[in-house]
Structure formats: C-alpha cells, structure tokens
Design an enzyme around this catalytic site. Structure first.
Site, mmCIF file in Angstrom:
data_model
loop_
_atom_site.group_PDB
_atom_site.id
_atom_site.type_symbol
_atom_site.label_atom_id
_atom_site.label_comp_id
_atom_site.label_asym_id
_atom_site.label_seq_id
_atom_site.Cartn_x
_atom_site.Cartn_y
_atom_site.Cartn_z
ATOM 1 C CG ASP A 141 41.461 37.090 34.648
ATOM 2 O OD1 ASP A 141 40.675 36.495 35.407
ATOM 3 O OD2 ASP A 141 42.128 36.514 33.774
ATOM 4 C CD GLU B 204 35.910 37.534 42.819
ATOM 5 O OE1 GLU B 204 35.696 36.317 42.713
ATOM 6 O OE2 GLU B 204 35.973 38.315 41.845
ATOM 7 C CG ASP C 179 39.328 38.499 39.444
ATOM 8 O OD1 ASP C 179 38.868 37.868 40.419
ATOM 9 O OD2 ASP C 179 39.224 38.101 38.270
#
EC number: 3.1.21.10
Length: 182
Positions: free
Chosen positions: A141, A69, A7
């Site tokens: 996260d 992502e 991420d």
C-alpha cells in the site's frame, strides 16, 4: 516540491511522501492508516479514522500537493461503493487543508513507475525501492502511494515544460492539468 501520494482503501490506506528537486526524487516518509481495529459495520468511524489520519500526515509532512488513485468499478459493486467512500474521506481531508489534488489511475501509475501499465504489486514495490534508493521494499500500500507521488512528480515536470513551451510559443493559456485535478 513535496508531494503526498495516497492509495485509498477502507481497511488500509497507504501514504507516501517524496521531495522533488529537478530530476531528484527523495524519500521522506511512507506508511499506512489502518481501520482493521474497527468492526466492518462501523463505516462512519472507519471513514473518520481515514480522514483524521490523512489530516495528521498532511500536518506532519506539509506537502505542497497530493495525488490520489482513481477507483475503478470492481466485480463487486458494494466493494466499489465502500472504496469510493474511503477515497472521498481521503480527498476531503486533503482539500479541507487547501491542498491541490491530482488523480491517476493504477494503470497510469504503473506505466509511469514500472513502464508497464499491467505490472503487478511486486514490480511496483521494486521500482519504487530503486527510484527512491530505499534499503528495502516498502509495503504494497505504501509502495502504491509512493508510486502515485512519483507519477505526479513526472507529470508535473512534463506539464511545466509544456506550459513553458506554450509561453514561448505564445499560444493557449498555459494551463495544463495532470491526470484529473480538483
């Protein structure tokens, strides 16, 4: 199969590593790589911290593939550009080690993990905790990174079934891609 989820973030990048064996998902590790100790004006140094951090995670946990992502445009274009650079540093670190990289949107990850694409962070954290049988909630996260790894695990299974069916049916090449692959 061992999957690394990333991420990306310029201040804090989350990572999560899972093992997949059939339908079983097993937690291996998760955490964050932080650049908060550096001044905002030190962009190249911050990107190097991310690059080196991802390389260290890859060396330590030896994943077979990674999922990252996909960034969407925010209200602030400058923030979007900075996030894109952080993401680029992460992807470069992954591909420099010859790791296949799949990409998923936050909506795809939330849909795969929670069942609702507009889920909030706390819902993602709770479902990641449940799916991986964790004793407590992972940080936001790390939870997103683990969610990306879980998303890729589910996608890889579905794509393998499609490829197998394609081979049985004799149609097409059997080459399917999860999310966006590099």
């Amino acid at each position: 199969m061992r999957i690394l989820g990333i991420d990306p973030g310029l201040r804090t990048t989350g990572f999560g590593v899972i093992d997949v064996a059939g339908a079983d998902l097993t937690y291996v590790a998760s955490g964050t790589i932080s650049t908060l100790h550096l001044d905002k004006g030190q962009l190249p140094a911050r990107l190097k911290v991310l690059f080196d951090g991802i390389r260290e995670v890859v060396a330590r946990y030896q994943p077979e593939c990674a999922s990252v992502e996909i960034v969407f445009v925010n209200v602030n274009p400058q923030s979007t550009l900075l996030l894109g650079q952080a993401r680029g540093a992460c992807i470069t670190a992954l591909v420099s080690g010859d790791l296949p990289v799949a990409e998923y949107t936050a909506l795809q990850m939330k849909q795969a993990v929670v069942g609702y694409g507009r889920a909030d962070k706390s819902q993602v954290q709770e479902m990641v905790r449940r799916l991986l049988a964790l004793p407590g909630l992972p940080g936001p996260d790390a939870a997103d990174a683990l969610g990306l790894a879980i998303t890729h695990a589910h996608a890889a299974k579905a794509l393998a079934r499609l490829a197998q069916a394609d081979g049985v049916m004799g149609a097409g090449s059997g080459k399917y891609k999860a999310g966006r692959s590099r």
